[in-house]
Design an enzyme around this catalytic site. Structure first.
Site, PDB file in Angstrom:
ATOM      1  N   SER A 133      29.267  45.487  31.111  1.00  8.21           N
ATOM      2  CA  SER A 133      30.576  44.605  30.444  1.00  8.21           C
ATOM      3  C   SER A 133      30.200  44.524  28.984  1.00  8.21           C
ATOM      4  O   SER A 133      31.155  43.849  28.408  1.00  8.21           O
ATOM      5  CB  SER A 133      30.855  43.619  31.398  1.00  8.21           C
ATOM      6  OG  SER A 133      29.876  42.780  31.547  1.00  8.21           O
ATOM      7  N   HIS A 135      34.099  50.940  31.697  1.00  4.87           N
ATOM      8  CA  HIS A 135      34.009  49.710  32.153  1.00  4.87           C
ATOM      9  C   HIS A 135      35.192  49.158  33.109  1.00  4.87           C
ATOM     10  O   HIS A 135      36.273  49.219  32.522  1.00  4.87           O
ATOM     11  CB  HIS A 135      34.022  48.649  30.957  1.00  4.87           C
ATOM     12  CG  HIS A 135      33.952  47.404  31.324  1.00  4.87           C
ATOM     13  ND1 HIS A 135      34.640  46.372  30.717  1.00  4.87           N
ATOM     14  CD2 HIS A 135      33.302  46.584  32.253  1.00  4.87           C
ATOM     15  CE1 HIS A 135      34.122  45.067  31.354  1.00  4.87           C
ATOM     16  NE2 HIS A 135      33.412  45.315  32.418  1.00  4.87           N
ATOM     17  N   GLU A 186      38.139  50.314  30.324  1.00  2.00           N
ATOM     18  CA  GLU A 186      37.942  50.503  29.361  1.00  2.00           C
ATOM     19  C   GLU A 186      36.701  51.654  28.721  1.00  2.00           C
ATOM     20  O   GLU A 186      35.752  51.685  29.445  1.00  2.00           O
ATOM     21  CB  GLU A 186      37.070  49.297  28.456  1.00  2.00           C
ATOM     22  CG  GLU A 186      38.059  47.821  28.562  1.00  2.00           C
ATOM     23  CD  GLU A 186      37.439  46.757  28.191  1.00  2.00           C
ATOM     24  OE1 GLU A 186      37.838  46.062  27.375  1.00  2.00           O
ATOM     25  OE2 GLU A 186      36.313  46.675  28.565  1.00  2.00           O
ATOM     26  N   ASN A 202      36.979  41.474  27.563  1.00  2.00           N
ATOM     27  CA  ASN A 202      36.103  40.253  27.622  1.00  2.00           C
ATOM     28  C   ASN A 202      35.945  39.564  26.538  1.00  2.00           C
ATOM     29  O   ASN A 202      35.848  38.357  26.383  1.00  2.00           O
ATOM     30  CB  ASN A 202      34.696  40.464  28.105  1.00  2.00           C
ATOM     31  CG  ASN A 202      34.463  40.878  29.588  1.00  2.00           C
ATOM     32  OD1 ASN A 202      35.534  40.339  30.493  1.00  2.00           O
ATOM     33  ND2 ASN A 202      33.465  41.640  30.104  1.00  2.00           N
TER      34      ASN A 202
HETATM   35  N1  CAA Z   1      38.619  43.623  46.716  1.00  2.00           N
HETATM   36  C1  CAA Z   1      39.371  44.612  47.059  1.00  2.00           C
HETATM   37  N2  CAA Z   1      40.588  44.465  47.139  1.00  2.00           N
HETATM   38  C2  CAA Z   1      41.081  43.123  46.903  1.00  2.00           C
HETATM   39  C3  CAA Z   1      40.278  42.093  46.595  1.00  2.00           C
HETATM   40  C4  CAA Z   1      38.934  42.353  46.808  1.00  2.00           C
HETATM   41  N3  CAA Z   1      37.985  41.295  46.203  1.00  2.00           N
HETATM   42  N4  CAA Z   1      41.030  41.063  46.882  1.00  2.00           N
HETATM   43  C5  CAA Z   1      42.328  41.508  46.928  1.00  2.00           C
HETATM   44  N5  CAA Z   1      42.374  42.735  47.216  1.00  2.00           N
HETATM   45  C6  CAA Z   1      43.556  43.661  47.251  1.00  2.00           C
HETATM   46  C7  CAA Z   1      44.019  43.293  48.738  1.00  2.00           C
HETATM   47  O1  CAA Z   1      43.748  44.330  49.635  1.00  2.00           O
HETATM   48  C8  CAA Z   1      45.517  43.470  48.210  1.00  2.00           C
HETATM   49  O2  CAA Z   1      45.985  45.038  48.591  1.00  2.00           O
HETATM   50  P1  CAA Z   1      47.159  45.571  48.935  1.00  2.00           P
HETATM   51  O3  CAA Z   1      48.353  45.279  48.033  1.00  2.00           O
HETATM   52  O4  CAA Z   1      46.969  46.959  49.066  1.00  2.00           O
HETATM   53  O5  CAA Z   1      47.444  44.821  50.310  1.00  2.00           O
HETATM   54  C9  CAA Z   1      45.803  43.031  46.856  1.00  2.00           C
HETATM   55  O6  CAA Z   1      44.487  43.367  46.306  1.00  2.00           O
HETATM   56  C10 CAA Z   1      46.280  41.766  46.718  1.00  2.00           C
HETATM   57  O7  CAA Z   1      45.620  40.869  47.712  1.00  2.00           O
HETATM   58  P2  CAA Z   1      45.974  39.367  48.171  1.00  2.00           P
HETATM   59  O8  CAA Z   1      47.406  39.373  48.160  1.00  2.00           O
HETATM   60  O9  CAA Z   1      44.965  38.829  49.289  1.00  2.00           O
HETATM   61  O10 CAA Z   1      45.708  38.513  46.990  1.00  2.00           O
HETATM   62  P3  CAA Z   1      46.146  38.358  45.671  1.00  2.00           P
HETATM   63  O11 CAA Z   1      47.471  38.803  45.396  1.00  2.00           O
HETATM   64  O12 CAA Z   1      45.954  36.780  45.404  1.00  2.00           O
HETATM   65  O13 CAA Z   1      45.477  39.250  44.521  1.00  2.00           O
HETATM   66  C11 CAA Z   1      43.398  39.459  43.095  1.00  2.00           C
HETATM   67  C12 CAA Z   1      43.848  39.037  44.530  1.00  2.00           C
HETATM   68  C13 CAA Z   1      43.779  40.948  43.277  1.00  2.00           C
HETATM   69  C14 CAA Z   1      41.731  39.140  43.022  1.00  2.00           C
HETATM   70  C15 CAA Z   1      44.308  38.899  42.099  1.00  2.00           C
HETATM   71  O14 CAA Z   1      44.166  37.598  42.279  1.00  2.00           O
HETATM   72  C16 CAA Z   1      44.017  39.233  40.782  1.00  2.00           C
HETATM   73  O15 CAA Z   1      44.528  40.274  40.056  1.00  2.00           O
HETATM   74  N6  CAA Z   1      43.052  38.378  40.195  1.00  2.00           N
HETATM   75  C17 CAA Z   1      42.765  38.536  38.646  1.00  2.00           C
HETATM   76  C18 CAA Z   1      41.523  39.328  38.428  1.00  2.00           C
HETATM   77  C19 CAA Z   1      41.053  39.744  37.413  1.00  2.00           C
HETATM   78  O16 CAA Z   1      41.490  39.125  36.276  1.00  2.00           O
HETATM   79  N7  CAA Z   1      40.070  40.596  37.169  1.00  2.00           N
HETATM   80  C20 CAA Z   1      39.287  41.007  35.693  1.00  2.00           C
HETATM   81  C21 CAA Z   1      38.200  40.203  35.866  1.00  2.00           C
HETATM   82  S1  CAA Z   1      37.188  40.325  34.344  1.00  2.00           S
HETATM   83  C22 CAA Z   1      35.884  41.394  34.815  1.00  2.00           C
HETATM   84  O17 CAA Z   1      36.100  42.022  35.604  1.00  2.00           O
HETATM   85  C23 CAA Z   1      35.200  41.585  33.548  1.00  2.00           C
HETATM   86  C24 CAA Z   1      34.003  42.458  33.995  1.00  2.00           C
HETATM   87  O18 CAA Z   1      33.344  42.478  32.980  1.00  2.00           O
HETATM   88  C25 CAA Z   1      33.326  42.261  35.271  1.00  2.00           C
END
Ligand code: CAA
Length: 291
Positions: free
Chosen positions: A123, A144, A156, A195
């Protein structure tokens, strides 16, 4: 090579990102090997797959046949050489340590077929830091993913000065084959696009928390309900790992010597206490389900 011609992918690392990237590849119909030096990590990745796929079948999002086929396409192994031999495309998702990544790229260069693209999911470490370890810099780039990699659509793709345009185009097309929506960075920049933007939001959230302006819950609630983010920045840091935030900030501080790059006092405190977010059961919030 075209993305549809990619037959085998090797994902290096079965951690936070690697286990989901490899499953995304297998679900897209590609033979995938996921390797890790840690048997525990491999076992966790396997257990995740064994609960994730039936979960999708139960929700009616995947047929039983497709789930079985994806599971059959994904192999977990502690042997990097075995995983990478014959790979058309490698996605390195190992720990964010430059020396380790350099060693992995040297080894991949020896093992992989000459046409194989070597991409890093780092990242913040740009691929020009590792491309010189290989005899194929034109085939090296950043690719990424975001956490959770099975859910987040953005990927990315970062083109370094050494990256051939065809390599970047192939990484973009592979991301599309995985059902993602890739974005292309024409040049290397610290933090890439997402990021850099996220860091400014997180910094402000920590400032507001540390100066007692509002609680973690209310800061997150405001970002979720006013800006429409699915998760506020503190809840998100619990998901991605407070340890990762700490490591990245420290690495950046060591590199630049700029005190503004140091992790915030709250992050330092939580890091020292082992309160790293969801994975340890406590971060800005508590997660009683985590053992
Ligand atoms: N792993 C895999 N799938 C997941 C999961 C996980 N940890 N958490 C949730 N899901 C899936 C569920 O299975 C569900 O799938 P379906 O629609 O097929 O049923 C879907 O996501 C929605 O899940 P939930 O209803 O349980 O939960 P939610 O609606 O609250 O979503 C979330 C959870 C997807 C994590 C959501 O809160 C979200 O999009 N959060 C923001 C995440 C984000 O911003 N990520 C970027 C991070 S920055 C980064 O990654 C930087 C880096 O460099 C690493």
């Amino acid at each position: 090579m075209k993305a549809e011609e990619i037959k085998r992918i090797a994902v290096v690392g079965a951690g936070n990102m690697g286990h989901q990237i490899s499953l995304a590849c297998a679900l897209a119909g590609i033979e995938t090997s996921c390797s890790d030096v840690s048997e525990v990590q491999l076992q966790k990745a396997k257990s995740f797959m064994q609960s994730y796929l039936p979960g999708k079948v139960a929700k009616g999002k995947l047929t039983e046949e497709a789930a079985r086929a994806a599971a059959a396409r994904l192999r977990f192994t502690a042997d990097l050489d075995e995983a990478a031999a014959g790979a058309d495309f490698v996605i390195e998702a190992a720990t964010e340590k430059l020396d380790l990544k350099k060693e992995i790229f040297r080894r991949l260069d020896r093992i992989c077929p000459p046409h194989a693209v070597l991409a890093t999911n780092s990242s913040f470490l740009v691929s020009s830091l590792v491309a010189g370890e290989t005899s194929r810099p034109a085939l090296v780039c950043n690719m990424h993913f975001f956490n959770p990699a099975l859910v987040m659509k953005c990927v990315e793709v970062v083109k370094g000065p050494h990256t051939a345009p065809e390599t970047a185009a192939l990484a973009m097309d592979l991301a599309r084959r995985l059902g993602k929506v890739p974005v292309l960075l024409h040049k290397e920049v610290y933090g890439f696009l997402v990021n850099r933007i996220l860091a400014r939001i997180t910094e402000e959230a920590l400032f507001l928390l540390e100066t007692g302006v509002a609680s973690a819950e209310d800061i997150d609630s405001a970002v979720e309900n006013a800006l429409g983010h699915p998760m506020g920045p503190l809840r998100l840091m619990d998901l991605t790992g407070i340890d990762l935030n700490y490591d990245i900030a420290m690495e950046r501080y060591r590199e630049t010597g700029d005190p503004a790059e140091k992790p915030s006092p709250t992050v330092v405190e939580k890091y020292a206490r082992g309160e790293w977010g969801r994975k340890t059961g406590r971060g800005f919030y508590t997660y009683p389900e985590t053992k």
